[in-house]
Write an enzyme that holds these catalytic residues in place. Structure first.
Site, PDB file in Angstrom:
ATOM      1  N   GLN A 241       0.827  -1.199   0.000  1.00 39.37           N
ATOM      2  CA  GLN A 241       0.000   0.000   0.000  1.00 39.37           C
ATOM      3  C   GLN A 241       0.865   1.255   0.000  1.00 39.37           C
ATOM      4  O   GLN A 241       2.059   1.208   0.284  1.00 39.37           O
ATOM      5  CB  GLN A 241      -0.921   0.010   1.224  1.00 39.37           C
ATOM      6  CG  GLN A 241      -0.175  -0.062   2.549  1.00 39.37           C
ATOM      7  CD  GLN A 241      -1.046  -0.533   3.692  1.00 39.37           C
ATOM      8  OE1 GLN A 241      -2.261  -0.546   3.611  1.00 39.37           O
ATOM      9  NE2 GLN A 241      -0.417  -0.927   4.789  1.00 39.37           N
ATOM     10  N   HIS A 271     -11.552   3.917  18.429  1.00 37.36           N
ATOM     11  CA  HIS A 271     -10.811   2.827  19.063  1.00 37.36           C
ATOM     12  C   HIS A 271     -11.378   2.451  20.422  1.00 37.36           C
ATOM     13  O   HIS A 271     -11.334   1.275  20.816  1.00 37.36           O
ATOM     14  CB  HIS A 271      -9.327   3.185  19.153  1.00 37.36           C
ATOM     15  CG  HIS A 271      -8.647   3.175  17.818  1.00 37.36           C
ATOM     16  ND1 HIS A 271      -8.378   4.324  17.114  1.00 37.36           N
ATOM     17  CD2 HIS A 271      -8.230   2.141  17.031  1.00 37.36           C
ATOM     18  CE1 HIS A 271      -7.804   4.009  15.964  1.00 37.36           C
ATOM     19  NE2 HIS A 271      -7.704   2.693  15.889  1.00 37.36           N
ATOM     20  N   ASP A 295      -1.387   0.508  13.505  1.00 36.54           N
ATOM     21  CA  ASP A 295      -1.059   1.813  14.093  1.00 36.54           C
ATOM     22  C   ASP A 295      -0.869   1.741  15.598  1.00 36.54           C
ATOM     23  O   ASP A 295      -0.399   2.701  16.216  1.00 36.54           O
ATOM     24  CB  ASP A 295      -2.141   2.847  13.754  1.00 36.54           C
ATOM     25  CG  ASP A 295      -3.546   2.347  14.031  1.00 36.54           C
ATOM     26  OD1 ASP A 295      -3.734   1.599  15.010  1.00 36.54           O
ATOM     27  OD2 ASP A 295      -4.466   2.697  13.267  1.00 36.54           O
ATOM     28  N   ASP A 315      -0.393  -7.898  11.594  1.00 38.34           N
ATOM     29  CA  ASP A 315      -0.618  -6.906  10.535  1.00 38.34           C
ATOM     30  C   ASP A 315       0.311  -7.239   9.375  1.00 38.34           C
ATOM     31  O   ASP A 315       1.515  -7.461   9.569  1.00 38.34           O
ATOM     32  CB  ASP A 315      -0.343  -5.491  11.047  1.00 38.34           C
ATOM     33  CG  ASP A 315      -0.814  -4.427  10.074  1.00 38.34           C
ATOM     34  OD1 ASP A 315      -1.867  -3.822  10.327  1.00 38.34           O
ATOM     35  OD2 ASP A 315      -0.141  -4.190   9.054  1.00 38.34           O
ATOM     36  N   ASP A 349       0.085 -12.237   6.520  1.00 34.73           N
ATOM     37  CA  ASP A 349      -1.303 -12.203   6.099  1.00 34.73           C
ATOM     38  C   ASP A 349      -2.166 -12.844   7.184  1.00 34.73           C
ATOM     39  O   ASP A 349      -1.921 -13.973   7.616  1.00 34.73           O
ATOM     40  CB  ASP A 349      -1.460 -12.968   4.782  1.00 34.73           C
ATOM     41  CG  ASP A 349      -2.894 -12.964   4.284  1.00 34.73           C
ATOM     42  OD1 ASP A 349      -3.668 -13.828   4.720  1.00 34.73           O
ATOM     43  OD2 ASP A 349      -3.231 -12.075   3.468  1.00 34.73           O
ATOM     44  N   ALA A 350      -3.189 -12.116   7.636  1.00 34.62           N
ATOM     45  CA  ALA A 350      -4.006 -12.571   8.762  1.00 34.62           C
ATOM     46  C   ALA A 350      -4.720 -13.882   8.461  1.00 34.62           C
ATOM     47  O   ALA A 350      -4.863 -14.737   9.348  1.00 34.62           O
ATOM     48  CB  ALA A 350      -5.013 -11.484   9.134  1.00 34.62           C
ATOM     49  N   ASP A 367      -9.466  -5.276  13.212  1.00 36.62           N
ATOM     50  CA  ASP A 367      -9.430  -3.875  12.774  1.00 36.62           C
ATOM     51  C   ASP A 367      -8.835  -3.797  11.365  1.00 36.62           C
ATOM     52  O   ASP A 367      -7.871  -3.068  11.127  1.00 36.62           O
ATOM     53  CB  ASP A 367      -8.600  -3.052  13.769  1.00 36.62           C
ATOM     54  CG  ASP A 367      -8.731  -1.558  13.527  1.00 36.62           C
ATOM     55  OD1 ASP A 367      -9.697  -1.148  12.869  1.00 36.62           O
ATOM     56  OD2 ASP A 367      -7.848  -0.800  13.985  1.00 36.62           O
TER      57      ASP A 367
END
Length: 504
Positions: A241, A271, A295, A315, A349-350, A367
């Site tokens: 990204q 959050h 984040d 993540d 990768d989740a 999230d």
């Protein structure tokens, strides 16, 4: 003459390799750029590949009408390919926020580049047909062509985008195209009819591309500041990204592929709503899993509970987690959560990680970015939630960000309905986040979701542990006749594209 013929043949065959590599790079850049700026990467790549291949066919057809000194023509086309393909990202970034029909310009560049590349291969074969037998000519040309395509497809995600970025990459390969033209101008002087003209054109093109390459960072910063309307304080193109952090007088804003992820002025509302209902209503909160959340803000909220022993944060993007772990400003915002000894960061990768993992978790906080493309849509699919079920206990609480129930009610209730196929009890809820509008979540478990509070923390800015008031939905936030999001249909991505397309 024989001594010169062999180097010429090898040189022109090497040119096929360069043409294939550069041509595919320009195509990949256009696809990546379109997905960055327009979203829906599958649709954009599909359209661009189709237009590119079609335009190559058009170029190949018109190659037969080219007359005169074919080596001259080949060099001229090589220069044009370098210029058109090389400047594509620069021009498109500058025009994105100012042009009403941006997509038309994007596909014009794709079509133009494809036509020029399509002309080159048959032109080279015409040049070489008297030097190499037909059987060897065809096999050699296509062998070099396919090898070049393979090299480009490997280099693009692993080397070029992480190191050069989306603007410098086509400029770099434009320089390669033009360098080939310059070399041929000097090497084949005796075989050219317009030597001086070609040298001037090729050197001029090289200088233009070199200047743009040198100043590309400034050009990109200028275009992104126009795009976001704010001061850019950090940019990074990861393999996954485009990360952009902006700042104005009172806030920081993070954008991923041109989509706003948070504003520092109100991210706490999002959050706190994401994390604290599940944390407060779970019997046990020793082991927490956060999927996404690179984040560190969800981890920040979870760490407010002293009973938490471990947080596993998965993540995909290491560039993202590294930035929020090391940047001083971001560390202040997330309270250094990613450096906390209780937090383990996994950059994977989740979907794959969940399939391979066997550890059970008390609370799972999901999230992920919105399901704007099929690679993200799989993380909201029935199959993913089946895999997730394996790492839960009978008491596990799961919470998922589920986009806006106001702007995208079909998408919102599609996620809720899909989750409910695996987890018998779900409770949808929402809250208002000024930067985004009304935003939604879904809590899931194996027992009814009740507002039974097992624990509280006192230093919250927004959430007051009154969960029931967040669970009421007005008529304009409801939707019926919604399908389940399966891995093989990805209906959620279509809902999302349809609904948010109207908003934009």
């Amino acid at each position: 003459m024989d001594k010169k013929r062999v180097p010429l043949e090898l040189l022109l065959l090497f040119s096929v390799f360069v043409i294939a590599t550069c041509g595919l790079i320009y195509e990949l850049v256009a696809g990546a750029l379109a997905s960055y700026l327009l979203g829906d990467s599958v649709k954009q790549f599909s359209f661009i590949i189709g237009v590119y291949l079609f335009s190559m066919g058009v170029g190949s057809y018109f190659a037969k009408f080219i007359k005169g000194n074919l080596i001259d023509k080949f060099i001229e086309i090589e220069i044009l390919v370098g210029i058109v393909g090389g400047i594509s990202s620069v021009v498109l970034f500058i025009l994105f926020n100012t042009l009403a029909h941006f997509e038309a310009v994007l596909y014009l560049f794709v079509f133009g580049t494809g036509c020029l590349v399509g002309v080159e291969i048959p032109l080279l074969m015409n040049i070489l047909k008297d030097r190499i037998g037909f059987k060897d000519l065809v096999s050699n040309v296509f062998a070099f062509d396919y090898i070049g395509a393979l090299l480009a497809s490997i280099l693009f995600p692993l080397v070029l985008i992480p190191n050069l970025g989306i603007v410098k990459t086509p400029l770099f390969f434009g320089l390669i195209n033009v360098s080939i033209a310059i070399f041929l101008c000097f090497y084949l002087t005796k075989e050219l009819s317009g030597t001086l003209s070609l040298k001037i054109k090729s050197i001029g093109a090289f200088l233009i591309l070199l200047i743009l390459f040198i100043f590309s960072d400034r050009i990109l910063s200028f275009s992104e500041e126009k795009l976001y309307g704010e001061n850019i304080v950090y940019t990074k193109s990861s393999p996954y990204q485009r990360i952009v952090l902006t700042r104005n007088h009172h806030e920081f804003r993070l954008y991923l592929n041109n989509n706003l992820q948070f504003s520092s002025t109100d991210e706490y509302r999002y959050h706190e709503a994401l994390v604290h209902p599940a944390m407060s209503m779970s019997k046990e909160i020793r082991n927490i899993l956060i999927l996404g959340g690179g984040d560190g803000f969800a981890a920040r909220e979870a760490l407010k509970y002293k009973d938490v022993q471990t947080i596993t944060l998965v993540d995909l993007d290491g560039e993202m987690t590294d930035f929020f772990k090391t940047n001083e400003t971001m560390k202040k915002l997330n309270h250094g959560s990613l450096s906390n000894s209780k937090v383990k960061i996994v950059n994977k990768d989740a979907y794959i990680w969940v399939k391979e993992n066997n550890q059970k978790f008390d609370v799972i906080i999901i999230d992920f970015p919105d399901p704007s493309n099929y690679s993200l849509g799989k993380l909201y699919s029935l199959q993913f939630y089946k895999e997730l079920e394996r790492i839960t206990t009978p008491d596990t609480k799961i919470v998922i960000q589920t986009t806006s129930p106001y702007f995208a009610p079909k998408s919102f209730w599609c996620i809720d309905k899909t989750v409910n196929q695996i987890f018998p009890f779900t409770s949808a809820y929402h809250t208002y986040v000024p930067s985004f509008g009304e935003w939604g979540f879904c809590m899931a478990s194996f027992e009814p979701v009740k507002n039974k509070i097992y624990r509280k923390v006192s230093d919250l800015k927004f959430y007051d542990y009154n969960f029931s008031q967040m669970s009421y939905f007005n008529k304009d936030m409801k939707s019926e006749n919604i399908e389940i999001n399966r891995l093989d249909n990805q209906i959620l991505v279509r809902y999302f594209d349809e609904e948010w397309g109207k908003v934009q």
